[in-house]
Design a protein around this motif. Structure first.
Motif, PDB file in Angstrom:
ATOM      1  N   ALA A  65     -22.868 -60.965  13.823  1.00  0.00           N
ATOM      2  CA  ALA A  65     -23.261 -61.104  12.416  1.00  0.00           C
ATOM      3  C   ALA A  65     -23.708 -62.542  12.184  1.00  0.00           C
ATOM      4  O   ALA A  65     -23.326 -63.441  12.938  1.00  0.00           O
ATOM      5  N   PRO A  66     -24.502 -62.798  11.144  1.00  0.00           N
ATOM      6  CA  PRO A  66     -24.895 -64.186  10.863  1.00  0.00           C
ATOM      7  C   PRO A  66     -23.674 -65.040  10.539  1.00  0.00           C
ATOM      8  O   PRO A  66     -22.674 -64.550  10.009  1.00  0.00           O
ATOM      9  N   SER A  67     -23.743 -66.315  10.891  1.00  0.00           N
ATOM     10  CA  SER A  67     -22.643 -67.230  10.587  1.00  0.00           C
ATOM     11  C   SER A  67     -23.232 -68.601  10.288  1.00  0.00           C
ATOM     12  O   SER A  67     -24.353 -68.904  10.699  1.00  0.00           O
ATOM     13  N   VAL A  96     -32.117 -69.862  14.223  1.00  0.00           N
ATOM     14  CA  VAL A  96     -31.359 -70.956  13.612  1.00  0.00           C
ATOM     15  C   VAL A  96     -32.076 -71.403  12.332  1.00  0.00           C
ATOM     16  O   VAL A  96     -33.297 -71.599  12.336  1.00  0.00           O
ATOM     17  N   PHE A  97     -31.311 -71.532  11.251  1.00  0.00           N
ATOM     18  CA  PHE A  97     -31.848 -71.942   9.959  1.00  0.00           C
ATOM     19  C   PHE A  97     -31.049 -73.131   9.437  1.00  0.00           C
ATOM     20  O   PHE A  97     -29.828 -73.192   9.622  1.00  0.00           O
ATOM     21  N   LEU A  98     -31.719 -74.056   8.773  1.00  0.00           N
ATOM     22  CA  LEU A  98     -31.036 -75.213   8.182  1.00  0.00           C
ATOM     23  C   LEU A  98     -30.937 -75.044   6.666  1.00  0.00           C
ATOM     24  O   LEU A  98     -31.912 -74.661   6.014  1.00  0.00           O
ATOM     25  N   ASN A  99     -29.760 -75.354   6.140  1.00  0.00           N
ATOM     26  CA  ASN A  99     -29.515 -75.314   4.691  1.00  0.00           C
ATOM     27  C   ASN A  99     -30.020 -74.024   4.056  1.00  0.00           C
ATOM     28  O   ASN A  99     -30.655 -74.037   3.010  1.00  0.00           O
ATOM     29  N   ALA A 100     -29.711 -72.912   4.721  1.00  0.00           N
ATOM     30  CA  ALA A 100     -30.148 -71.605   4.218  1.00  0.00           C
ATOM     31  C   ALA A 100     -29.004 -70.906   3.492  1.00  0.00           C
ATOM     32  O   ALA A 100     -29.069 -69.707   3.251  1.00  0.00           O
ATOM     33  N   GLY A 101     -27.952 -71.657   3.148  1.00  0.00           N
ATOM     34  CA  GLY A 101     -26.789 -71.043   2.505  1.00  0.00           C
ATOM     35  C   GLY A 101     -26.018 -70.241   3.547  1.00  0.00           C
ATOM     36  O   GLY A 101     -26.417 -70.171   4.701  1.00  0.00           O
ATOM     37  N   ASP A 102     -24.916 -69.638   3.131  1.00  0.00           N
ATOM     38  CA  ASP A 102     -24.211 -68.808   4.104  1.00  0.00           C
ATOM     39  C   ASP A 102     -24.446 -67.338   3.781  1.00  0.00           C
ATOM     40  O   ASP A 102     -23.567 -66.504   3.870  1.00  0.00           O
ATOM     41  N   ALA A 103     -25.670 -67.063   3.391  1.00  0.00           N
ATOM     42  CA  ALA A 103     -26.034 -65.701   3.013  1.00  0.00           C
ATOM     43  C   ALA A 103     -25.832 -64.747   4.181  1.00  0.00           C
ATOM     44  O   ALA A 103     -26.139 -65.073   5.315  1.00  0.00           O
ATOM     45  N   ALA A 104     -25.324 -63.576   3.881  1.00  0.00           N
ATOM     46  CA  ALA A 104     -25.161 -62.562   4.923  1.00  0.00           C
ATOM     47  C   ALA A 104     -26.522 -62.095   5.420  1.00  0.00           C
ATOM     48  O   ALA A 104     -26.660 -61.638   6.539  1.00  0.00           O
ATOM     49  N   VAL A 106     -25.909 -75.129   9.110  1.00  0.00           N
ATOM     50  CA  VAL A 106     -26.707 -74.507  10.167  1.00  0.00           C
ATOM     51  C   VAL A 106     -26.310 -73.044  10.254  1.00  0.00           C
ATOM     52  O   VAL A 106     -25.136 -72.726  10.512  1.00  0.00           O
ATOM     53  N   THR A 107     -27.276 -72.152  10.025  1.00  0.00           N
ATOM     54  CA  THR A 107     -27.001 -70.716  10.069  1.00  0.00           C
ATOM     55  C   THR A 107     -27.564 -70.123  11.359  1.00  0.00           C
ATOM     56  O   THR A 107     -28.690 -70.447  11.756  1.00  0.00           O
ATOM     57  N   PHE A 108     -26.736 -69.294  11.992  1.00  0.00           N
ATOM     58  CA  PHE A 108     -27.131 -68.608  13.232  1.00  0.00           C
ATOM     59  C   PHE A 108     -27.237 -67.116  12.927  1.00  0.00           C
ATOM     60  O   PHE A 108     -26.263 -66.514  12.482  1.00  0.00           O
ATOM     61  N   ALA A 109     -28.412 -66.546  13.132  1.00  0.00           N
ATOM     62  CA  ALA A 109     -28.604 -65.120  12.851  1.00  0.00           C
ATOM     63  C   ALA A 109     -28.988 -64.399  14.137  1.00  0.00           C
ATOM     64  O   ALA A 109     -29.947 -64.813  14.811  1.00  0.00           O
ATOM     65  N   PRO A 110     -28.258 -63.344  14.514  1.00  0.00           N
ATOM     66  CA  PRO A 110     -28.623 -62.614  15.743  1.00  0.00           C
ATOM     67  C   PRO A 110     -30.073 -62.145  15.676  1.00  0.00           C
ATOM     68  O   PRO A 110     -30.542 -61.716  14.621  1.00  0.00           O
ATOM     69  N   LEU A 111     -30.788 -62.279  16.797  1.00  0.00           N
ATOM     70  CA  LEU A 111     -32.191 -61.871  16.800  1.00  0.00           C
ATOM     71  C   LEU A 111     -32.330 -60.358  16.734  1.00  0.00           C
ATOM     72  O   LEU A 111     -33.332 -59.850  16.255  1.00  0.00           O
ATOM     73  N   ARG A 112     -31.303 -59.648  17.244  1.00  0.00           N
ATOM     74  CA  ARG A 112     -31.392 -58.189  17.249  1.00  0.00           C
ATOM     75  C   ARG A 112     -30.065 -57.583  16.828  1.00  0.00           C
ATOM     76  O   ARG A 112     -28.999 -58.086  17.201  1.00  0.00           O
ATOM     77  N   ALA A 113     -30.180 -56.497  16.073  1.00  0.00           N
ATOM     78  CA  ALA A 113     -28.973 -55.797  15.645  1.00  0.00           C
ATOM     79  C   ALA A 113     -28.235 -55.277  16.875  1.00  0.00           C
ATOM     80  O   ALA A 113     -28.856 -54.872  17.857  1.00  0.00           O
ATOM     81  N   GLY A 114     -26.945 -55.339  16.825  1.00  0.00           N
ATOM     82  CA  GLY A 114     -26.140 -54.708  17.873  1.00  0.00           C
ATOM     83  C   GLY A 114     -25.906 -55.566  19.099  1.00  0.00           C
ATOM     84  O   GLY A 114     -25.214 -55.145  20.020  1.00  0.00           O
TER      85      GLY A 114
END
Ligand code: CU
Length: 485
Positions: free
Chosen positions: A347-349, A392-400, A460-468
Motif C-alpha cells: 500500500a502507499p506509505s 516516489v512523490f514529494l510533499n504529496a500528503g499521506d493520501a491513500a 516522501v510518498t512511496f506508491a507501489p507501481l502495480r497492485a498486488g
C-alpha cells in the motif's frame, strides 16, 4: 568480417528469420546440460545462480565444478561502473553461441541479437512485449520457446509499463562516473570494485534498466531477480537496448565520455571471464569493448540517434575540471535525513524527512535562487522476494491515493530488481541493499513555485507501481536529501 547490425525488434516482421532462428536456437540450447557453457541454463547462471531459485533444477543435473562456478557464475555487475562493459561482453559471448547454434541447425551465419526499444515514443506498442515473445506457437505450429509463462500477467504483451518506467532522463547525465556519497551517481555509476552489488546505481542501470526487469518479471517471474533474469529470452533484447543506449549517450554530446581511469579501462582487479562459442575461456577488459565495430565485437545498432530534440539540455551538475583534465563532481551537502528505517508494503506509505537548512550552509540558503541541484537518496533498501517497484512523490500528503506519475510532485521510480541478492550476506553481496539517487531538482522547483516547500520538513510518498505486488519485509534504511552543484 562485415559489421553485423543489431536490429530494432519492432521493425522486424512477426516471424522474421532473426526471431525464428532465435527461438529454434533457444530450444536447442535448452536441451544442453547445465554444465555445458553453451547451454541456455549455463548462460543464465553466468548472470546469477542459486539452486533454490532454479526453476529447471533436477536430480539428474551435473553442475560444473565448484571452482568453475566461482569463476564463471553469478558474475553480473550491478550498482557498479562495470555494469555497462560487463554486460556488453556477456551479450557478445551469448550472441556468438546463439549464432553458432543457428549455423549448426542449418541456418545462416551472422545471426545478431535484436534490441527492444521500449522508450520509442513514435511506436504506440513500444512498451508491450514484442509479438514473437507472446505468441503461443511458431509458424509450423510447434510450441514457441520465446513465450515463457514466468512473467508478469500480461494481455497480449501489455504489461502496463508506464512512460516513467522507460524514461530516458539518464541520457541527460553529464558524467559517466558520478559520486557515491549523496550526489549524482552518474550515467554509468560511481567508481566501484568488481562484483559490487551494493551502493548507488548509475542512471541507466536504474531507469529504464531496473524498471523494465521488474515490469516484465512481476512479483514471481524470471526477469525480477538476478538469479533467473537471463533465463527469459527477452532479457537479451532488453540488455541489447541498454547496451545501445550507452552508445546513444556517447553520441549525443562530445563531452559524454567513458571513464579514462586505468581501474576501469583495464579493470586490473576485475577480469571478465567468459566462454566463447567453441567453449574456450576468454578474459576481457572494458578497453577492448569501447568500439563495438572493432574486430572483436563487429556489430552496430540499427539506430543510435538522439531521442531528444536537437539542443535538448544536459544536466550540467558537476562539470568542473579535476586532476589531469578529468571531469569530476563536487561533493554534495547533506540537508537532512531520517534516523529510522521506513517500511514499504503493498500500500502507499509516506515518510517524514527532517531538513536542517542551517546545517547545509551556503548552498541550502541559496537554493531559492541558485540553480543548484537537489538529490533524494534512498539508501540501504533491503528485502526478500521480488517486490516490484514504487513511484516516489514529494510533499504529496499521506493520501491513500497518490497522484498520477504525470503530477509535478512525481520524483521517479524505484525498481526493486536485485533487492534480495543485495540484501543477502553471501560472498558476492555484502547485504547493505540497493541505493538509488533521484535528481529531484525540478520537483523541488515546482514545490517552491507552488508555495509547497518547507525547508524544515520533506514528506516522501512511496506508491507501489502495480497492485498486488508483495513486499513482506521491504524497507528503506535511510531517506536523505542532498544539495549539490
Ligand atoms: Cu539487467
Amino acid at each position: 568480417m562485415a559489421t553485423r547490425i543489431r536490429q530494432d525488434v519492432s521493425k522486424l516482421a512477426q516471424w522474421d528469420a532473426t526471431l525464428l532462428w532465435y527461438a529454434k536456437a533457444m530450444a536447442e540450447m535448452q536441451k544442453r546440460p547445465i554444465n555445458d557453457p553453451a547451454s541456455w541454463r549455463y548462460q543464465a547462471a553466468i548472470h546469477g545462480y542459486q539452486r533454490e531459485q532454479d526453476p529447471f533444477a533436477s536430480d539428474s543435473d551435473t553442475l560444473p565444478a565448484a571452482a568453475d562456478q566461482r569463476t564463471f557464475w553469478s558474475q553480473c555487475q550491478h550498482s557498479s561502473w562495470f555494469f555497462l562493459p560487463w554486460h556488453r561482453v556477456y551479450l557478445i559471448c551469448f550472441e556468438s553461441i546463439v549464432a553458432a547454434t543457428v549455423v549448426k541447425l542449418g541456418g545462416p551465419a551472422g545471426w545478431s541479437l535484436p534490441y527492444w526499444n521500449y522508450s520509442d515514443s513514435s511506436n504506440p506498442n513500444a512498451r508491450r512485449l514484442p509479438a514473437a515473445f507472446v505468441l503461443p506457437t511458431l509458424p509450423d505450429g510447434s510450441p514457441n520457446p520465446l513465450n515463457i509463462s514466468a512473467r508478469a500477467p500480461n494481455d497480449n504483451g501489455d504489461i502496463g509499463m508506464t512512460p516513467a518506467e522507460v524514461d530516458l532522463g539518464c541520457l541527460r547525465d553529464a558524467l559517466y562516473t558520478g559520486i557515491a556519497d549523496g550526489g549524482h551517481p552518474g550515467f554509468g555509476g560511481p567508481r566501484t570494485g568488481f562484483n559490487h552489488g551494493n551502493g548507488p546505481t548509475g542512471g541507466l542501470e536504474k531507469t529504464p534498466h531496473g524498471d523494465v526487469h521488474v515490469a516484465v518479471g512481476g512479483d514471481s517471474g524470471l526477469m525480477s531477480a538476478f538469479e533467473t533474469a537471463a533465463l527469459d529470452p527477452i532479457f537479451w533484447l532488453h540488455h541489447a537496448n541498454i547496451d545501445r543506449l550507452w552508445q546513444v549517450w556517447l553520441n549525443r554530446q562530445s563531452s559524454h565520455r567513458n571513464p579514462t581511469d586505468a581501474a576501469w579501462q583495464s579493470a586490473s582487479n576485475a577480469r571478465f571471464q567468459f566462454h566463447d562459442a567453441s567453449g574456450q575461456m576468454q578474459t576481457w577488459v572494458p578497453s577492448q569493448v569501447l568500439d563495438t565495430t572493432n574486430a572483436l565485437l563487429g556489430y552496430q545498432y540499427e539506430d543510435t540517434s538522439d531521442p531528444f530534440a536537437t539542443g535538448a539540455p544536459v544536466n550540467v551538475h558537476a562539470a568542473v575540471g579535476g586532476p589531469m583534465g578529468a571531469v569530476v563532481q563536487q561533493p554534495a551537502e547533506l540537508a537532512g535525513g531520517t534516523s529510522a528505517a521506513h517500511a514499504l508494503s503493498n500500500a502507499p506509505s509516506t515518510a517524514q524527512v527532517p531538513l536542517h537548512p542551517g546545517a547545509s550552509g551556503v548552498r541550502g540558503a541559496a537554493l531559492t535562487s541558485a540553480p543548484t541541484r537537489v538529490y533524494l537518496n534512498l539508501e540501504n533498501i533491503t528485502g526478500s522476494g521480488r517486490p516490484g517497484g514504487y513511484g516516489v512523490f514529494l510533499n504529496a500528503g499521506d493520501a491513500a491515493t497518490p497522484p498520477a506519475q504525470s503530477d509535478p510532485r512525481f520524483a521517479g521510480t524505484l525498481p526493486m530488481f536485485g533487492v534480495q541478492a543485495a540484501s543477502g550476506s553471501d560472498l558476492l553481496h555484502q547485504g547493505s541493499g540497493l541505493t538509488y539517487v533521484l535528481d529531484v531538482t525540478q520537483v523541488v522547483d515546482h514545490l517552491k513555485a507552488a508555495n509547497a516547500w518547507d525547508p524544515h520538513q520533506l514528506s516522501v510518498t512511496f506508491a507501489p507501481l502495480r497492485a498486488g505486488q508483495q513486499a513482506p519485509d521491504l524497507q528503506v534504511g535511510r531517506i536523505s536529501l542532498y544539495y549539490g552543484d
